[in-house]
Write a protein that holds these residues in place. Structure first.
Motif, PDB file in Angstrom:
ATOM      1  N   MET A 106       0.814  -1.213   0.000  1.00  0.00           N
ATOM      2  CA  MET A 106       0.000   0.000   0.000  1.00  0.00           C
ATOM      3  C   MET A 106       0.852   1.269   0.000  1.00  0.00           C
ATOM      4  SD  MET A 106      -2.832   1.388   2.750  1.00  0.00           S
ATOM      5  CE  MET A 106      -4.110   0.182   2.409  1.00  0.00           C
ATOM      6  N   ALA A 107       1.891   1.304   0.833  1.00  0.00           N
ATOM      7  CA  ALA A 107       2.714   2.516   0.946  1.00  0.00           C
ATOM      8  C   ALA A 107       3.336   2.867  -0.403  1.00  0.00           C
ATOM      9  CB  ALA A 107       3.792   2.329   2.010  1.00  0.00           C
ATOM     10  N   ASN A 108       3.875   1.848  -1.077  1.00  0.00           N
ATOM     11  CA  ASN A 108       4.476   2.074  -2.392  1.00  0.00           C
ATOM     12  C   ASN A 108       3.432   2.562  -3.388  1.00  0.00           C
ATOM     13  OD1 ASN A 108       6.135   2.076  -4.627  1.00  0.00           O
ATOM     14  ND2 ASN A 108       6.888  -0.001  -4.319  1.00  0.00           N
ATOM     15  N   PHE A 109       2.250   1.946  -3.339  1.00  0.00           N
ATOM     16  CA  PHE A 109       1.171   2.359  -4.243  1.00  0.00           C
ATOM     17  C   PHE A 109       0.801   3.827  -4.047  1.00  0.00           C
ATOM     18  CE2 PHE A 109      -3.384   3.281  -4.478  1.00  0.00           C
ATOM     19  CZ  PHE A 109      -3.611   3.121  -5.833  1.00  0.00           C
ATOM     20  N   THR A 110       0.610   4.242  -2.804  1.00  0.00           N
ATOM     21  CA  THR A 110       0.171   5.619  -2.558  1.00  0.00           C
ATOM     22  C   THR A 110       1.216   6.626  -3.011  1.00  0.00           C
ATOM     23  OG1 THR A 110       0.980   5.475  -0.270  1.00  0.00           O
ATOM     24  CG2 THR A 110      -1.343   5.016  -0.648  1.00  0.00           C
ATOM     25  N   LEU A 111       2.488   6.297  -2.824  1.00  0.00           N
ATOM     26  CA  LEU A 111       3.537   7.218  -3.256  1.00  0.00           C
ATOM     27  C   LEU A 111       3.585   7.320  -4.782  1.00  0.00           C
ATOM     28  CD1 LEU A 111       6.313   6.188  -0.718  1.00  0.00           C
ATOM     29  CD2 LEU A 111       5.184   8.413  -0.850  1.00  0.00           C
ATOM     30  N   GLU A 167       6.523  11.330   4.588  1.00  0.00           N
ATOM     31  CA  GLU A 167       6.307  10.837   3.223  1.00  0.00           C
ATOM     32  C   GLU A 167       7.630  10.707   2.478  1.00  0.00           C
ATOM     33  OE1 GLU A 167       3.114   9.924   1.752  1.00  0.00           O
ATOM     34  OE2 GLU A 167       2.970   9.834   3.922  1.00  0.00           O
ATOM     35  N   GLY A 168       8.540  11.659   2.693  1.00  0.00           N
ATOM     36  CA  GLY A 168       9.854  11.587   2.060  1.00  0.00           C
ATOM     37  C   GLY A 168      10.641  10.376   2.520  1.00  0.00           C
ATOM     38  N   TYR A 169      10.538  10.074   3.805  1.00  0.00           N
ATOM     39  CA  TYR A 169      11.208   8.890   4.339  1.00  0.00           C
ATOM     40  C   TYR A 169      10.648   7.619   3.694  1.00  0.00           C
ATOM     41  CZ  TYR A 169      12.277   5.095   7.561  1.00  0.00           C
ATOM     42  OH  TYR A 169      12.684   3.894   8.088  1.00  0.00           O
ATOM     43  N   LEU A 170       9.304   7.528   3.611  1.00  0.00           N
ATOM     44  CA  LEU A 170       8.692   6.361   2.983  1.00  0.00           C
ATOM     45  C   LEU A 170       9.124   6.225   1.524  1.00  0.00           C
ATOM     46  CD1 LEU A 170       5.031   6.393   4.359  1.00  0.00           C
ATOM     47  CD2 LEU A 170       6.751   4.610   4.698  1.00  0.00           C
ATOM     48  N   TRP A 171       9.175   7.342   0.814  1.00  0.00           N
ATOM     49  CA  TRP A 171       9.583   7.320  -0.593  1.00  0.00           C
ATOM     50  C   TRP A 171      11.009   6.784  -0.722  1.00  0.00           C
ATOM     51  CZ3 TRP A 171       7.670   7.208  -5.218  1.00  0.00           C
ATOM     52  CH2 TRP A 171       8.459   7.546  -6.314  1.00  0.00           C
ATOM     53  N   ARG A 176      14.515   2.263  -2.400  1.00  0.00           N
ATOM     54  CA  ARG A 176      15.581   1.310  -2.099  1.00  0.00           C
ATOM     55  C   ARG A 176      15.076  -0.124  -2.184  1.00  0.00           C
ATOM     56  NH1 ARG A 176      17.511   3.905   3.289  1.00  0.00           N
ATOM     57  NH2 ARG A 176      16.811   1.870   4.028  1.00  0.00           N
ATOM     58  N   GLY A 177      13.747  -0.277  -2.251  1.00  0.00           N
ATOM     59  CA  GLY A 177      13.171  -1.606  -2.291  1.00  0.00           C
ATOM     60  C   GLY A 177      13.314  -2.334  -0.976  1.00  0.00           C
ATOM     61  N   ASP A 178      13.318  -1.577   0.108  1.00  0.00           N
ATOM     62  CA  ASP A 178      13.599  -2.166   1.419  1.00  0.00           C
ATOM     63  C   ASP A 178      12.621  -1.611   2.442  1.00  0.00           C
ATOM     64  OD1 ASP A 178      14.775  -3.376   3.603  1.00  0.00           O
ATOM     65  OD2 ASP A 178      16.322  -1.844   3.831  1.00  0.00           O
ATOM     66  N   VAL A 179      11.391  -2.140   2.442  1.00  0.00           N
ATOM     67  CA  VAL A 179      10.385  -1.685   3.400  1.00  0.00           C
ATOM     68  C   VAL A 179      10.417  -2.634   4.591  1.00  0.00           C
ATOM     69  CG1 VAL A 179       7.958  -1.134   3.778  1.00  0.00           C
ATOM     70  CG2 VAL A 179       8.988  -0.725   1.539  1.00  0.00           C
ATOM     71  N   ASP A 180      11.297  -2.312   5.543  1.00  0.00           N
ATOM     72  CA  ASP A 180      11.481  -3.100   6.752  1.00  0.00           C
ATOM     73  C   ASP A 180      10.653  -2.446   7.854  1.00  0.00           C
ATOM     74  OD1 ASP A 180      12.406  -4.062   9.245  1.00  0.00           O
ATOM     75  OD2 ASP A 180      14.342  -4.607   8.378  1.00  0.00           O
ATOM     76  N   MET A 184      11.515   0.733  10.165  1.00  0.00           N
ATOM     77  CA  MET A 184      10.717   1.939  10.012  1.00  0.00           C
ATOM     78  C   MET A 184      10.227   2.442  11.364  1.00  0.00           C
ATOM     79  SD  MET A 184       8.478   0.983   6.624  1.00  0.00           S
ATOM     80  CE  MET A 184       7.368   2.363   6.809  1.00  0.00           C
ATOM     81  N   GLU A 185       9.782   1.518  12.211  1.00  0.00           N
ATOM     82  CA  GLU A 185       9.283   1.914  13.533  1.00  0.00           C
ATOM     83  C   GLU A 185      10.397   2.548  14.359  1.00  0.00           C
ATOM     84  OE1 GLU A 185       6.338   0.119  16.971  1.00  0.00           O
ATOM     85  OE2 GLU A 185       6.949  -1.130  15.276  1.00  0.00           O
ATOM     86  N   LYS A 186      11.597   1.974  14.302  1.00  0.00           N
ATOM     87  CA  LYS A 186      12.737   2.545  15.027  1.00  0.00           C
ATOM     88  C   LYS A 186      13.077   3.936  14.493  1.00  0.00           C
ATOM     89  CE  LYS A 186      14.902  -1.918  16.064  1.00  0.00           C
ATOM     90  NZ  LYS A 186      16.076  -2.790  15.792  1.00  0.00           N
TER      91      LYS A 186
END
Length: 208
Positions: A106-111, A167-171, A176-180, A184-186
């Motif tokens: 979802m996050a990738n889709f919204t961006l 949003e910039g951080y998520l992008w 990077r192809g690395d949605v950990d 992310m929480e840390k």
């Protein structure tokens, strides 16, 4: 959209939604075939068209589902009830991590959707974005007491800057192809503590 979609078992709905997020998050709108989404969902292409009349309808449904689900989860986690701004942010972070666990693409889709330039859906996405963003901002700031912040702070602008930074951080993570999720929480916890040091009264004790 065919209302029969909502008569499907929740697991089947979720499979179709996840398939849409997956395919649209990997390609532009134009280069995302409905057949590929159907394959990812484990259904026939004709059945997918039975639920959604065309690709635009599915795409905008997925976009609105993301926005509405985010607001629902933020409400469920009590984000809008908090007077403490950073308590609201921390609850919001946990709510969004839960969404990502359910819908990992979802996050990738919204961006990608936000930056999509295809004239068929671009205007509708931007209009919806501003509607939902303003709604979230209004609800988030409703109970906030200005006394908790440093004097003279523009709270509304602060909220927007934090949103843009997130949003910039998520992008960056998506590129990077690395949605950990754990990482992310840390990282978001670090960001929250960083912001506290500058805008929260008494926050000078954070770094001592």
């Amino acid at each position: 959209m065919n209302e029969r979609f909502f008569l499907l078992p929740v697991e089947k709905q979720q499979a179709i939604i996840n398939a849409g997020y997956q395919v649209f998050s990997q390609n532009s709108y134009k280069n995302s075939p409905m057949s590929e989404i159907a394959d990812a969902a484990g259904i026939s292409k004709s059945l997918l068209f039975h639920y959604f009349h065309n690709k635009k309808e599915l795409y905008l449904f997925l976009w609105d589902t993301c926005a509405e689900m985010t607001i629902d989860y933020l409400t469920e986690y009590g984000c809008y009830e908090q007077k403490d701004f950073f308590e609201s942010m921390e609850r919001g972070m946990k709510a969004k991590m839960e969404i990502i666990r359910l819908y990992p693409h979802m996050a990738n889709f919204t961006l990608r959707a936000f930056y999509e330039k295809d004239p068929e859906i671009c205007a509708a996405v931007q209009e919806s974005y501003h509607k939902y963003f303003d709604l979230k901002a209004d609800r988030a700031l409703l109970n906030m007491s200005p006394e908790q912040f440093v004097p003279g702070l523009d709270v509304s602008m602060m909220y927007r800057e934090m949103y843009w930074a997130s949003e910039g951080y998520l992008w960056e993570m998506v590129q990077r192809g690395d949605v950990d999720i754990d990482q992310m929480e840390k990282d978001f916890n670090k960001l929250i503590n960083f912001w506290k040091a500058f805008i929260f009264k008494g926050s000078e004790t954070i770094w001592t």
